[in-house]
Scaffold this active site. Structure first.
Site, mmCIF file in Angstrom:
data_model
loop_
_atom_site.group_PDB
_atom_site.id
_atom_site.type_symbol
_atom_site.label_atom_id
_atom_site.label_comp_id
_atom_site.label_asym_id
_atom_site.label_seq_id
_atom_site.Cartn_x
_atom_site.Cartn_y
_atom_site.Cartn_z
ATOM 1 N N GLU A 95 0.837 -1.212 0.000
ATOM 2 C CA GLU A 95 0.000 0.000 0.000
ATOM 3 C C GLU A 95 0.868 1.255 0.000
ATOM 4 O O GLU A 95 0.495 2.274 -0.577
ATOM 5 C CB GLU A 95 -0.959 -0.042 1.202
ATOM 6 C CG GLU A 95 -2.063 -1.069 0.973
ATOM 7 C CD GLU A 95 -2.665 -1.654 2.238
ATOM 8 O OE1 GLU A 95 -2.441 -1.109 3.338
ATOM 9 O OE2 GLU A 95 -3.363 -2.686 2.120
ATOM 10 N N GLY A 169 -6.367 -7.923 1.901
ATOM 11 C CA GLY A 169 -7.682 -7.317 2.117
ATOM 12 C C GLY A 169 -8.754 -7.788 1.160
ATOM 13 O O GLY A 169 -9.827 -7.197 1.073
HETATM 14 P P1 PGA Z 1 -4.968 -8.360 5.373
HETATM 15 O O1 PGA Z 1 -3.702 -7.389 5.257
HETATM 16 O O2 PGA Z 1 -4.649 -9.389 6.428
HETATM 17 O O3 PGA Z 1 -6.114 -7.465 5.776
HETATM 18 O O4 PGA Z 1 -5.170 -8.996 4.038
HETATM 19 C C1 PGA Z 1 -2.399 -7.895 5.377
HETATM 20 C C2 PGA Z 1 -1.409 -6.773 5.224
HETATM 21 O O5 PGA Z 1 -1.621 -5.896 4.382
HETATM 22 O O6 PGA Z 1 -0.398 -6.732 5.953
#
Ligand code: PGA
Length: 253
Positions: A95, A169
């Site tokens: 991200e 996510g």
């Molecule tokens: P998630 O995120 O478990 O919500 O998929 C993992 C991360 O981005 O570290």
């Protein structure tokens, strides 16, 4: 023997009221047999450190600047994180790479700064869906590893998190075969670059939609030393069974 690590990434979630989740985690996992880490937003770090002061649960940041101080409005340095009581920092999360155009050279410089400040650097790598579909996964991961990890890396100051972007996510999780292939590849790359001693001591986490229902299966995969958990780390009731699954895996190994 690498000690397992369950790490939670709260991302841009959490207000002071949510610190009760940390209190609950500390109460539920007193005497944990694996390392525990929560990375809340910057605003909660100092309060989180206070809450966990007499517990093994450690607190980390989600990013830091590569410089120690200076005119960088809105940024936080590794030394500041350390000063607030943090022990670790997540770097190069997909991200950050996507939202802030971070490239692996930036990640390496940040990781070096983290090491200098005495923080554990959790360096994230991972391929996009298009890269996986084009069968470029290992090339992409190999490139990210060479450029994102500084020469200062050791088993004590560095953890690598493999997080396929398409699994973050989304509720989609990489299969055990896919995870095993990438984790074995990362291990081999680390051993080649740093030698067997350091290469075998760096812990490798899987991240991407880890939850209670899939944790045990993921933790049974070779070279998986724990997880970096996003959504399921926000609530003690969701994170706690994942920690227990990791403790069970540690006992079995
Ligand atoms: P998630 O995120 O478990 O919500 O998929 C993992 C991360 O981005 O570290």
């Amino acid at each position: 023997m690498r000690r397992k690590l369950a790490a939670g990434n709260w991302k841009m979630n959490g207000a002071r009221a949510d610190l009760t989740q940390l209190q609950a985690l500390c109460a539920a996992h007193d005497g944990a047999t694996v390392d525990l880490l929560i990375c809340p937003p910057f605003t909660l770090i100092a309060a989180a450190v206070d809450i966990c002061a007499s517990h093994a649960l450690r607190i980390g940041g989600q990013d830091c600047h590569a410089a120690a101080a200076g005119a960088h409005t809105g940024d936080i340095s590794a030394a500041m994180l350390k000063d607030a009581g943090a022990d670790a920092v997540i770097l190069g999360h997909s991200e950050r790479r996507a939202d802030h155009a971070e490239i692996s050279d930036d990640v390496r410089n940040k990781a070096r700064a983290a090491h200098e400040a005495g923080l554990l650097a959790i360096i994230c790598v991972g391929e996009s869906l298009a890269e996986r579909e084009a069968q470029n996964t290992l090339d992409i991961i190999g490139g990210q590893l060479s450029s994102s990890i500084p020469d200062t890396a050791t088993g004590e100051n560095t953890v690598i998190a493999y997080e396929p972007c398409w699994a973050i996510g989304t509720g989609l999780t990489a299969t055990p075969d896919q995870i095993g292939e990438v984790h074995d590849f990362i291990r081999a790359r680390l051993e080649k670059r740093f030698g067997a001693g350091v290469g075998r001591s760096v812990r490798l986490l899987y991240g991407g939609s880890v939850k209670t229902g899939n944790a045990a299966e993921i933790f049974a995969v070779s070279n998986v030393d724990g997880a970096l958990v996003g959504g399921a780390s926000l609530k003690c009731d969701d994170f706690s069974p994942i920690i227990s699954a990791l403790e069970a895996a540690a006992k079995a190994s």
